[in-house]
Design a protein around this motif. Structure first.
Motif, PDB file in Angstrom:
ATOM      1  N   GLU A  72       1.001  -1.141  -0.009  1.00 32.19           N
ATOM      2  CA  GLU A  72      -0.084   0.129   0.049  1.00 32.19           C
ATOM      3  C   GLU A  72       0.778   1.309  -0.006  1.00 32.19           C
ATOM      4  O   GLU A  72       1.717   1.294   0.869  1.00 32.19           O
ATOM      5  N   ASN A 120      -4.476   4.894  -2.041  1.00 36.60           N
ATOM      6  CA  ASN A 120      -5.737   5.454  -1.210  1.00 36.60           C
ATOM      7  C   ASN A 120      -6.186   6.777  -2.300  1.00 36.60           C
ATOM      8  O   ASN A 120      -5.440   7.631  -2.584  1.00 36.60           O
ATOM      9  N   GLU A 171      -8.093   2.205  -3.102  1.00 39.90           N
ATOM     10  CA  GLU A 171      -8.885   1.778  -1.820  1.00 39.90           C
ATOM     11  C   GLU A 171      -9.771   3.330  -1.703  1.00 39.90           C
ATOM     12  O   GLU A 171      -9.156   4.604  -1.592  1.00 39.90           O
ATOM     13  N   ASP A 204     -11.687   0.353   2.386  1.00 34.53           N
ATOM     14  CA  ASP A 204     -10.946   0.490   3.385  1.00 34.53           C
ATOM     15  C   ASP A 204     -11.440   0.917   4.800  1.00 34.53           C
ATOM     16  O   ASP A 204     -12.442   1.244   4.557  1.00 34.53           O
ATOM     17  N   LYS A 235     -11.046  -4.285   3.544  1.00 31.42           N
ATOM     18  CA  LYS A 235      -9.868  -4.187   4.284  1.00 31.42           C
ATOM     19  C   LYS A 235     -10.623  -3.864   5.627  1.00 31.42           C
ATOM     20  O   LYS A 235     -10.976  -2.824   6.034  1.00 31.42           O
ATOM     21  N   GLU A 244      -6.014  -5.250   8.543  1.00 34.27           N
ATOM     22  CA  GLU A 244      -5.017  -4.118   8.985  1.00 34.27           C
ATOM     23  C   GLU A 244      -4.501  -4.255  10.330  1.00 34.27           C
ATOM     24  O   GLU A 244      -5.299  -4.714  11.294  1.00 34.27           O
TER      25      GLU A 244
END
Ligand code: C2E
Ligand code: MG
Ligand code: MG
Ligand code: MG
Length: 284
Positions: A59, A118, A150, A179, A200, A236
């Motif tokens: 990421e 992101n 994301e 996310d 996630k 995460e």
């Protein structure tokens, strides 16, 4: 006296507000200059396959090498960027840089991994966002399948334009991940009907695992739901071996967290492989 006090309080608030506004103005000017001076950098955090332990993706996480304040994180960049509108330019830069880096790893180290990026809601609301993404891929020569965008739950809601954008992105060939899953109010039906590949699960649920029974139950339920909908899952914030084993047993597909690695500069992600390649080329 009361009137005086009122006036003093007002003056106090006013000066405090001015201070905040000034600070904000300064930061946004600095940020613009920082963007122009290449002070922004991407750090990368590895994502591991829960079963094989292989590194399957990274990421990209934004950092700012500020000339006097040192290395700043997203919490000191994104809010200023969003308010000032700079987020569009910064977001474009992040996409381009992340795609270029993914391509470099493919070319130099033969590492074909997923690059997760992101994006902010303001980017997603740009009518040409799908083209921006396509352009970043084209410039880097990166096949779309290696890019994952994301978004957070709160961005989805029921806006037709937003939903159309997600479908457009899917048509470009990138995958979409939700996310911080579990922290917003996602409509589970929309998750099913949208072209989402992955959820996630937010690290708030992971922090007290495996000991805390209700968090364990929630994570188990989220993973079971995702699995029956055919979604991939990343958990995460995995910090301990116990969490790792628990999550693997629960059927999570991928893991991300300090246990495996903190976010690191690009050259540190495959440092061992790069060193090996270097020493091989020294021999030959
Ligand atoms: P996120 O997308 O949920 O990213 C994961 C965050 O959790 C990262 O923080 C990462 O350093 C942290 N983290 C990962 N593993 C662990 C762990 O095991 N323990 C703990 N305590 N923390 C862990 P970071 O880099 O500070 O980023 C914060 C947020 O800023 C990100 O949350 C994301 O929402 C946002 N962000 C970062 N880069 C960008 C960007 O390029 N564009 C936009 N729009 N937002 C970004
Ligand atoms: Mg993220
Ligand atoms: Mg997250
Ligand atoms: Mg977060």
């Amino acid at each position: 006296a009361a009137k005086d006090r009122g006036r003093r309080t007002y003056a106090f608030y006013q000066s405090e507000m001015t201070e905040t506004a000034t600070r904000y103005m300064t930061r946004s000017l600095e940020l613009r200059r920082g963007l122009e001076n290449n002070e922004l950098v991407l750090y990368y955090q590895p994502q591991m396959n829960a079963h094989t332990g292989d590194l399957v993706g990274v990421e990209a996480l934004l950092r700012w090498n500020h000339p006097t304040s040192g290395l700043l994180g997203p919490h000191e960049i994104i809010p200023v960027a969003e308010q000032s509108g700079l987020i569009i330019e910064i977001g474009d830069w992040v996409l381009r840089e992340a795609c270029l880096q993914a391509r470099r790893w493919q070319d130099e180290l033969d590492q074909k991994i997923t690059m997760a990026v992101n994006v902010s809601v303001r980017q997603l609301k740009m009518p040409n966002f799908a083209e921006t993404v396509q352009h970043a891929l084209a410039v880097a020569g990166l096949p779309a399948e290696y890019l994952e965008i994301e978004i957070t739950e709160s961005m989805i809601q029921d806006e037709t334009s937003m939903i159309r954008m997600l479908h457009e992105l899917r048509e470009v060939g990138v995958s979409l991940a939700i996310d911080d899953f579990g922290t917003g109010y996602s409509c589970l039906r929309s998750i099913k009907s949208l072209p989402i590949k992955r959820i996630k699960i937010d690290r708030a649920f992971v922090k007290d695992l495996p000991g805390k029974a209700d968090d364990a139950a929630l994570v188990e339920a989220m993973l079971a739901m995702a699995s029956s909908l055919g979604l991939h899952t990343t958990v995460e914030g995995v910090e301990t071996e116990e969490q790792y084993h628990f999550l693997r047993e629960m059927g999570c597909t991928d893991l991300q967290g300090f246990l495996f690695s903190k976010p690191v500069p690009a050259d540190a992600v495959f440092a061992d492989k790069a060193a090996k390649k270097q020493s091989n080329s020294n021999i030959s």
